[in-house]
Structure formats: C-alpha cells, structure tokens
Write an enzyme that holds these catalytic residues in place. Structure first.
Site, mmCIF file in Angstrom:
data_model
loop_
_atom_site.group_PDB
_atom_site.id
_atom_site.type_symbol
_atom_site.label_atom_id
_atom_site.label_comp_id
_atom_site.label_asym_id
_atom_site.label_seq_id
_atom_site.Cartn_x
_atom_site.Cartn_y
_atom_site.Cartn_z
ATOM 1 N N HIS A 100 69.305 10.325 -17.514
ATOM 2 C CA HIS A 100 67.979 9.838 -17.910
ATOM 3 C C HIS A 100 67.977 9.452 -19.387
ATOM 4 C CE1 HIS A 100 66.607 13.646 -19.881
ATOM 5 N NE2 HIS A 100 67.380 14.228 -18.996
ATOM 6 N N ASP A 102 65.029 8.974 -21.162
ATOM 7 C CA ASP A 102 63.845 9.443 -21.882
ATOM 8 C C ASP A 102 64.137 10.806 -22.492
ATOM 9 O OD1 ASP A 102 63.920 10.619 -19.278
ATOM 10 O OD2 ASP A 102 61.836 11.263 -19.519
ATOM 11 N N GLU A 169 62.266 11.432 -16.547
ATOM 12 C CA GLU A 169 62.793 12.741 -16.141
ATOM 13 C C GLU A 169 62.034 13.876 -16.803
ATOM 14 O OE1 GLU A 169 65.259 16.293 -15.684
ATOM 15 O OE2 GLU A 169 64.601 15.401 -17.550
ATOM 16 N N GLU A 170 61.698 13.704 -18.063
ATOM 17 C CA GLU A 170 61.023 14.778 -18.795
ATOM 18 C C GLU A 170 59.531 14.842 -18.457
ATOM 19 O OE1 GLU A 170 62.922 16.773 -20.066
ATOM 20 O OE2 GLU A 170 64.614 15.833 -21.069
ATOM 21 N N ASP A 202 73.745 16.427 -16.983
ATOM 22 C CA ASP A 202 72.425 16.669 -17.585
ATOM 23 C C ASP A 202 72.167 18.174 -17.709
ATOM 24 O OD1 ASP A 202 69.903 16.189 -18.606
ATOM 25 O OD2 ASP A 202 68.969 15.874 -16.653
ATOM 26 N N HIS A 479 65.419 20.304 -25.403
ATOM 27 C CA HIS A 479 63.966 20.563 -25.402
ATOM 28 C C HIS A 479 63.500 21.326 -26.642
ATOM 29 C CE1 HIS A 479 63.272 20.035 -20.799
ATOM 30 N NE2 HIS A 479 64.221 19.250 -21.253
HETATM 31 ZN ZN LIG Z 1 67.819 16.265 -19.076
#
Ligand SMILES: [Zn+2]
Length: 511
Positions: A100, A102, A169-170, A202, A479
């Site tokens: 992903h 994003d 995705e987020e 990921d 994150h």
């Molecule tokens: Zn991720």
C-alpha cells in the site's frame, strides 16, 4: 535458480539512487485518513504508476468511485488501486505482490525529531526516518528496486509478476474487497490470471536481530453489551433501593475471563487444536524471549515464565480482553451517580476454526444465561458484535520455503557482507560490521497477535498461499512517531525480495 550476482551488485552499486527513490516517495504526504490530503494520496498513486511503467510493468490506476462517509457517498474520490502485470510465460510461476502506498498521519509536533515527510538519512546509525519508510513505502519500493535492476541489466524476471497496490490500507481498505473479488472473477481475463502464490511485505520482524516470516494472524470479535434500568441517571441516594445497571454489567464482565487469561465462555475453545510437540518447538525457537514480551509490554507482567506459553498466548491461542464501559463516570471527580444505561466493551482474538459468527452465538447465549442468574429487573438491551476472521497459512508450502531460502541463502551464496557501497561509510561498509548478524539466520516463523484484513481478502478470493515477508525490524515504529527503516534493511531487503522470486521459480511445481 539463484538470484544473479549482477542483480545483487546492482542494488549495492545504486544504493544512493534507491535511497533517493524512497526520499521522493516519503515527500508525498499520502495520508489516506485525512480528506485534506486526498490529492496527495492520488499524487502518490500517479508517482508509483509512473515508476512501474518505467520498468516495464503494464499497470493501470483503477478508480474506486466516491468514498462512503456515514453510509452515504461523499464528494471525495477514493484513491485508485494500482493493478499491474509483467510477464506471461506459461513456463514460469506467477506471483502476486500486494502493498500500500498510503500512510498514517504524522506531524512534527506529535513528537518527531525530524520532519515526518522529509526522509532523514542517518548513515552512521544505519537509519532512515520518515513516515511510510517501513509501512509500507519502503517495502513497495523494494519491489520497484527489483524491477529497476532487472530492467536496467536486461535480465529477464524469473517469474511472472502481478501487482496490487492500494491507497486506503490505513483507512479500512475501502474498495479493496470488491475490486479483488471482481478481478478474481475475471479469471484469465483479469490481473490475477494464473496466480500461483502471493507475497505481502507489510509487516516487520519480531525483534531487531532475526528476520521473520508471518504465517498467521488472529481474527477479532468485538462486543458491545448494553444494560439499562432507570429512566435517567440517578443520585446514589437511590442506592440500596433499585437494581443498578453498572453492578449487573460488572457482574457479567467478571464472568468472561480469569486473571490468568482463561476464557470462561462455554464451548469457546471447541475445535482449537492443542499445540503439537513440533509446533511448541517452533515457538521455543523464535528469537523472542519472555523478557522481550515484557519489554514490549512495558512491565514485568508476562502470563508465565515459560516462553512457548507466553508466545502461544500472544500468537496462536484465542484471548479475551476487557476494554471499557461507556456511560460510566469517567473523570477523576467524586461523582455520586448511578448511570442509567451502560455499555461494556470487550473483544476476543480468534484463531481457526473459531469464526466471529460462531463466537457471537456462544457469547450471547452465555451472557443471557448469566444475566438471568442475576435476578435483576434491569434490561439486557443488546449484544452487538463486529468481527473479522483469523488466518493461518500452510508454512510448509514452497512459497514459505522460497522466502526462507532467500533469507538464509542470499547471504551465504552471494556473500553480501561488505558488498554494500563503501562510500556510505556506514557501519555496514565493512565485512566485520553488525550486518553479519542480520540474515545469516534462519527466519523466525511466527503468527501475529493482531489482524491484517487484506490477507484474508486474498485468501478468500484467490485461495492461494500467502507469505508475509517483512523488510523492516521490530523497532521500526510503524504508525508511531519517528517511524524508520534501517538502510541495511531497505537495501538488503530489496535483494531479499528479488532473491525470493528466484527461489519461487526454483521451487514452484512445474506445470
Ligand atoms: Zn502497512
């Protein structure tokens, strides 16, 4: 078939350019959760599409229409999903790659030491800091680096590749399920034609020393249980004269799980197989100690002194956690109130063969019968559940063998140690550097305590083996503030992804 030396050398010799590529990507603040950044997310998609096209991938940006906000379409367009293909040789296996483009939100004021959307390259500490470096721009560009190397060198890729890169995705993967289903239904006419296996980069290693492969994710069933009684909040002067919803709720919630994590709901463990000797051995081998778990938890609170017990508690057994009570007095002030309506929140982490639907029936039956035993005149208003299934993959599949071999062998056969460009002057420039401790090992095989819904989407829609092959380390801080990827992980990781493709080509059954 092993990765050609020319490919590995290419990554070594072009470290600076490959880092510049990551710099460009990090500079585009593709935060999917922030509507004000939507144009940046789309700009990131266009940038990535251009990169793929440049190295021979036939790719397109598939529009997903408007984002649904509170059940209705908004005037905000979803970022596209990029689908791409390169190679259609029936003699080669076909690997589908997911990633992903994003990222999570980030602001310097959150506690970043450098600007989150400016890649900060610290050669002396082998570190690159910036939002998306490890989740998931670094790994996505790892694949692009593999493509560039082969394109530039005129080397044919060992497998056919299919790509699926998403931009939400987020933010709940909006639009992905439907598109994957649609594409899968097209069979040979779609982008997922003849896919043999799937690779998702990921996730991260469990720790900072040993590479890992993830073969399982727990599912989740999240419950809201609401009890009501009085017409409005009451003064506790009423105490002793009425049934209180909070007292009933706490009685119910206390019956869900013991202090040592045993779930008390009848039938909840049905079908969950006890771990075999072989499986326990796998946990004992993982380079992650009880102390590591306690360090990650920030307290000496592990459920046992036995390593396998603790790791299995986190990775392969179901669990139940209590989260909170809505409607309760929550401030620090002394408030003499009897809440009229309270909602208890708790969730279970699930493992096969548990399903959210089956768990809901068991939880509901149990709570209703326990509630009846309370002989209260309050009302058990509702029991709501949202859930996602668990995923466990066959880790003896060639897809895992390939990932494992690439992790182990790419070092030994090609002596990558000391091959990284010396002009970096970093700690990995010398053959005796710390790099020797990385990747000379067999990867840990582990399951994650949490969920990655996209894995389930591909498992359900395509039914092919999926390996989660990480690039970054356990301390990357996806994150979090100061998210980073090690320079060595980015560059060696690019080699790893490439080497993995060669191993798949070697191990996949010939058709
Ligand atoms: Zn991720």
């Amino acid at each position: 078939m092993v990765a050609p030396k020319a490919f590995l050398d290419f990554i070594d010799d072009h470290g600076k350019e490959l880092i510049d590529r990551l710099k460009e990507a990090v500079a585009i603040p593709s935060v999917s959760g922030d509507p004000a950044r939507r144009e940046d997310v789309k700009r990131m998609a266009a940038w990535l599409l251009e990169q793929l096209g440049r190295f021979g991938v036939n790719a397109e940006a598939v529009p997903l229409g408007e984002q649904i906000v509170d059940g209705t379409p908004s005037d905000l367009d979803l970022p596209p999903i990029l689908l791409g293909r390169i190679g259609a040789d029936p003699k080669k296996p076909t690997v589908l790659i997911y990633g992903h483009y994003d990222v999570q939100p980030a602001q310097k004021s959150d506690g970043w030491t450098t600007e989150p959307f400016e890649l900060h390259v610290d050669y002396s500490n082998d570190k690159m800091t910036g939002r998306g470096t490890t989740d998931d721009k670094g790994p996505v560009l790892g694949w692009v680096n593999v493509l560039e190397a082969h394109h530039a060198l005129g080397i044919e890729l060992p497998v056919n590749l299919r790509f699926c890169f998403e931009g939400m995705e987020e933010s709940g993967c909006e639009g992905l399920d439907a598109l994957v289903a649609e594409e899968a239904a097209k069979g040979d006419q779609g982008y997922f034609d003849n896919v043999d296996c799937i690779c998702i980069s990921d996730t991260c290693w469990l720790n900072t020393n040993t590479p890992g492969l993830t073969y399982g994710l727990r599912g989740v069933a999240y419950f809201h249980v609401t009890i009501s009684g009085p017409g409005a909040d009451l003064h506790s002067g009423f105490g002793g004269s009425v049934f209180e919803p909070m007292t009933d709720l706490i009685a119910l919630m206390s019956k869900l799980v013991t202090s040592d994590a045993r779930i008390l709901i009848p039938g909840i463990y049905d079908g969950v197989k006890p771990a075999s000797e072989e499986e326990i051995e796998l946990y004992n081998k993982i380079d992650f100690s009880v102390a590591d778990v306690e360090q990650a938890a920030g307290g000496k609170i592990a459920i046992s002194d036995d390593k396998a017990t603790v790791l299995m508690g986190r990775m392969r057994n179901p669990s139940l956690s209590l989260h909170g009570i809505v409607g309760a007095s929550s401030g620090v002030e002394t408030k003499t109130v009897i809440p009229a309506r309270v909602t208890g929140k708790f969730s279970l982490r699930l493992v096969p063969p548990q399903t959210p639907e089956d768990v809901k029936i068991k939880v509901e039956t149990y709570l209703r019968s326990e509630f009846a035993k309370l002989n209260t005149k309050n009302t058990l208003e509702s029991i709501r559940m949202e859930g996602g299934s668990a995923w466990v993959e066959d880790y003896k599949h060639y897809n895992y063998e390939a990932a494992k071999n690439a992790t182990e062998v790419s070092r030994l056969e090609h002596s990558l140690v000391g091959r990284l460009p010396t002009h970096f002057g970093g700690p990995f420039a010398s053959p005796t550097s710390s790099l020797q401790e990385i990747w000379l090992k067999t990867p840990d095989f582990f399951r994650e305590g949490g969920s990655i819904p996209v894995t389930l989407t591909f498992a359900e829609k395509l039914g092919k083996n999926i390996v989660l092959l990480p690039m970054g380390r356990g301390d990357d801080g996806a994150h979090s503030t100061n998210e980073k990827v090690n320079i060595s992980n980015y560059l060696q990781g690019s080699k790893l992804l490439g080497a993995y493709l060669y191993e798949v080509a070697k191990l996949a059954p010939k058709t």
